[in-house]
Design a protein around this motif. Structure first.
Motif, PDB file in Angstrom:
ATOM      1  N   UNK A  19       0.840  -1.202   0.000  1.00 23.08           N
ATOM      2  CA  UNK A  19       0.000   0.000   0.000  1.00 23.08           C
ATOM      3  C   UNK A  19       0.874   1.250   0.000  1.00 23.08           C
ATOM      4  N   UNK A  20       1.912   1.246   0.830  1.00 23.49           N
ATOM      5  CA  UNK A  20       2.808   2.403   0.910  1.00 23.49           C
ATOM      6  C   UNK A  20       3.555   2.619  -0.398  1.00 23.49           C
ATOM      7  N   UNK A  21       4.103   1.547  -0.969  1.00 30.58           N
ATOM      8  CA  UNK A  21       4.823   1.662  -2.241  1.00 30.58           C
ATOM      9  C   UNK A  21       3.900   2.180  -3.346  1.00 30.58           C
ATOM     10  N   UNK A  22       2.690   1.626  -3.410  1.00 30.20           N
ATOM     11  CA  UNK A  22       1.730   2.040  -4.429  1.00 30.20           C
ATOM     12  C   UNK A  22       1.354   3.511  -4.263  1.00 30.20           C
ATOM     13  N   UNK A  23       1.012   3.911  -3.048  1.00 32.06           N
ATOM     14  CA  UNK A  23       0.588   5.291  -2.794  1.00 32.06           C
ATOM     15  C   UNK A  23       1.695   6.286  -3.136  1.00 32.06           C
ATOM     16  N   UNK A  24       2.922   5.922  -2.848  1.00 31.41           N
ATOM     17  CA  UNK A  24       4.026   6.817  -3.176  1.00 31.41           C
ATOM     18  C   UNK A  24       4.271   6.854  -4.680  1.00 31.41           C
ATOM     19  N   UNK A  25       4.218   5.694  -5.339  1.00 29.67           N
ATOM     20  CA  UNK A  25       4.444   5.634  -6.782  1.00 29.67           C
ATOM     21  C   UNK A  25       3.394   6.437  -7.550  1.00 29.67           C
ATOM     22  N   UNK A 141      16.867   8.871   1.659  1.00 26.88           N
ATOM     23  CA  UNK A 141      16.984   8.386   0.284  1.00 26.88           C
ATOM     24  C   UNK A 141      15.869   7.396  -0.040  1.00 26.88           C
ATOM     25  N   UNK A 142      14.921   7.806  -0.888  1.00 23.14           N
ATOM     26  CA  UNK A 142      13.806   6.919  -1.228  1.00 23.14           C
ATOM     27  C   UNK A 142      14.243   5.575  -1.812  1.00 23.14           C
ATOM     28  N   UNK A 143      15.279   5.560  -2.613  1.00 17.90           N
ATOM     29  CA  UNK A 143      15.711   4.296  -3.224  1.00 17.90           C
ATOM     30  C   UNK A 143      16.209   3.306  -2.168  1.00 17.90           C
ATOM     31  N   UNK A 144      16.857   3.798  -1.134  1.00 21.83           N
ATOM     32  CA  UNK A 144      17.325   2.925  -0.052  1.00 21.83           C
ATOM     33  C   UNK A 144      16.122   2.350   0.702  1.00 21.83           C
ATOM     34  N   UNK A 145      15.159   3.207   1.010  1.00 24.47           N
ATOM     35  CA  UNK A 145      13.961   2.751   1.726  1.00 24.47           C
ATOM     36  C   UNK A 145      13.194   1.725   0.902  1.00 24.47           C
ATOM     37  N   UNK A 146      13.038   1.961  -0.398  1.00 27.80           N
ATOM     38  CA  UNK A 146      12.318   1.021  -1.257  1.00 27.80           C
ATOM     39  C   UNK A 146      13.044  -0.320  -1.349  1.00 27.80           C
ATOM     40  N   UNK A 147      14.363  -0.283  -1.372  1.00 29.60           N
ATOM     41  CA  UNK A 147      15.142  -1.526  -1.405  1.00 29.60           C
ATOM     42  C   UNK A 147      14.948  -2.301  -0.107  1.00 29.60           C
ATOM     43  N   UNK A 148      14.936  -1.603   1.010  1.00 34.58           N
ATOM     44  CA  UNK A 148      14.688  -2.249   2.304  1.00 34.58           C
ATOM     45  C   UNK A 148      13.301  -2.890   2.304  1.00 34.58           C
ATOM     46  N   UNK A 149      12.299  -2.181   1.773  1.00 35.66           N
ATOM     47  CA  UNK A 149      10.940  -2.738   1.661  1.00 35.66           C
ATOM     48  C   UNK A 149      10.979  -4.073   0.942  1.00 35.66           C
ATOM     49  N   UNK A 151      13.456  -6.143   0.358  1.00 28.12           N
ATOM     50  CA  UNK A 151      14.131  -7.187   1.137  1.00 28.12           C
ATOM     51  C   UNK A 151      13.262  -7.693   2.274  1.00 28.12           C
ATOM     52  N   UNK A 152      12.541  -6.797   2.927  1.00 28.59           N
ATOM     53  CA  UNK A 152      11.639  -7.218   4.005  1.00 28.59           C
ATOM     54  C   UNK A 152      10.549  -8.129   3.462  1.00 28.59           C
ATOM     55  N   UNK A 153       9.935  -7.714   2.335  1.00 29.21           N
ATOM     56  CA  UNK A 153       8.854  -8.507   1.738  1.00 29.21           C
ATOM     57  C   UNK A 153       9.350  -9.885   1.340  1.00 29.21           C
ATOM     58  N   UNK A 154      10.514  -9.937   0.754  1.00 27.79           N
ATOM     59  CA  UNK A 154      11.022 -11.200   0.221  1.00 27.79           C
ATOM     60  C   UNK A 154      11.722 -12.060   1.267  1.00 27.79           C
ATOM     61  N   UNK A 155      12.426 -11.428   2.201  1.00 26.87           N
ATOM     62  CA  UNK A 155      13.338 -12.192   3.041  1.00 26.87           C
ATOM     63  C   UNK A 155      12.943 -12.473   4.473  1.00 26.87           C
ATOM     64  N   UNK A 156      11.894 -11.836   4.982  1.00 26.03           N
ATOM     65  CA  UNK A 156      11.527 -12.058   6.375  1.00 26.03           C
ATOM     66  C   UNK A 156      10.078 -12.514   6.493  1.00 26.03           C
ATOM     67  N   UNK A 170      16.976 -13.102  -3.376  1.00 34.24           N
ATOM     68  CA  UNK A 170      16.167 -12.187  -4.168  1.00 34.24           C
ATOM     69  C   UNK A 170      17.016 -11.637  -5.306  1.00 34.24           C
ATOM     70  N   UNK A 171      16.406 -11.476  -6.461  1.00 33.19           N
ATOM     71  CA  UNK A 171      17.100 -10.914  -7.615  1.00 33.19           C
ATOM     72  C   UNK A 171      16.935  -9.400  -7.602  1.00 33.19           C
ATOM     73  N   UNK A 172      17.965  -8.714  -8.044  1.00 36.53           N
ATOM     74  CA  UNK A 172      17.885  -7.258  -8.101  1.00 36.53           C
ATOM     75  C   UNK A 172      16.817  -6.804  -9.094  1.00 36.53           C
ATOM     76  N   UNK A 173      16.553  -7.588 -10.133  1.00 37.64           N
ATOM     77  CA  UNK A 173      15.506  -7.232 -11.098  1.00 37.64           C
ATOM     78  C   UNK A 173      14.127  -7.276 -10.433  1.00 37.64           C
ATOM     79  N   UNK A 174      13.925  -8.220  -9.513  1.00 41.11           N
ATOM     80  CA  UNK A 174      12.659  -8.303  -8.790  1.00 41.11           C
ATOM     81  C   UNK A 174      12.506  -7.094  -7.875  1.00 41.11           C
ATOM     82  N   UNK A 175      13.584  -6.726  -7.182  1.00 45.21           N
ATOM     83  CA  UNK A 175      13.548  -5.539  -6.318  1.00 45.21           C
ATOM     84  C   UNK A 175      13.198  -4.301  -7.138  1.00 45.21           C
ATOM     85  N   UNK A 176      13.830  -4.144  -8.299  1.00 44.08           N
ATOM     86  CA  UNK A 176      13.568  -2.994  -9.155  1.00 44.08           C
ATOM     87  C   UNK A 176      12.114  -2.973  -9.600  1.00 44.08           C
ATOM     88  N   UNK A 177      11.559  -4.105  -9.964  1.00 44.70           N
ATOM     89  CA  UNK A 177      10.188  -4.198 -10.427  1.00 44.70           C
ATOM     90  C   UNK A 177       9.192  -3.859  -9.311  1.00 44.70           C
TER      91      UNK A 177
END
Length: 182
Positions: A19-25, A141-149, A151-156, A170-177
């Motif tokens: 929800x947060x990622x979508x609302x910001x995007x 830095x928004x890009x750092x926060x989004x990357x953390x998101x 990793x959290x979604x995928x790894x924990x 996790x693949x970096x292409x998946x994180x970017x997407x």
């Protein structure tokens, strides 16, 4: 696997993070609003931890604490961010209670499907370390926060027995997407 995280954790669902990622995007909220959300989640986490230790004091959520956690200029800016988060349907804030929305906001379904993949539940709880919540509230830095998101979604994840699962890759292409970054 482990049963605890040093400093404690607060569980957010995949749906809440998407929800947060979508609302910001989509420009519904700004990056400062996103940081405010994590400051509020930090406050909620600390109040819940105090309650578990037996504290009988009624929780109080002050704007001063919000803007100090975010590191913004003042109360007016914090109020504006909170109003934007409430308008987006991400939370409800009052001096005595905070409610973080656990349901998908309209339009976020596609991102949620991409983030969950392989049949994982969008309601799956992610044990976000409280230190990470505080970091996200301060991160400039928004890009750092989004990357953390991502990793959290995928790894924990937190299992039903209370153990924390932190295995996987996790693949970096998946994180970017998922995070909408290059």
């Amino acid at each position: 696997m482990t049963t605890s995280i040093i400093g404690g954790y607060y569980c957010l669902s995949v749906t809440q993070l998407c929800n947060l990622l979508f609302a910001m995007a989509k420009g519904i909220i700004t990056y400062r609003d996103l940081r405010t959300y994590f400051a509020i989640a930090t406050m909620q986490a600390s109040r819940e931890a105090a309650k578990r230790t037996g504290s009988k004091v009624a929780p109080q959520f002050l704007l001063e604490e919000v803007y100090k956690l975010v590191g913004c200029v003042g109360e007016k800016v914090a109020k504006k961010s909170i109003r934007a988060l409430e308008k987006a349907g991400l939370l409800e804030f009052s001096l005595s209670k905070i409610t973080l929305n656990k349901e998908p906001i309209p339009g976020s379904e596609e991102l949620l499907e991409e983030a969950t993949g392989r049949g994982r539940s969008p309601r799956r709880l992610i044990p976000v370390p409280r230190r990470v919540l505080r970091y996200l509230a301060r991160c400039s830095k928004p890009s750092v926060a989004k990357t953390i998101f991502a990793y959290l979604i995928r790894g924990l994840s937190r299992r039903r027995d209370g153990t924390i699962n932190n295995k996987g890759s996790v693949k970096s292409s998946w994180i970017a997407r998922v995070a909408g970054i290059s």
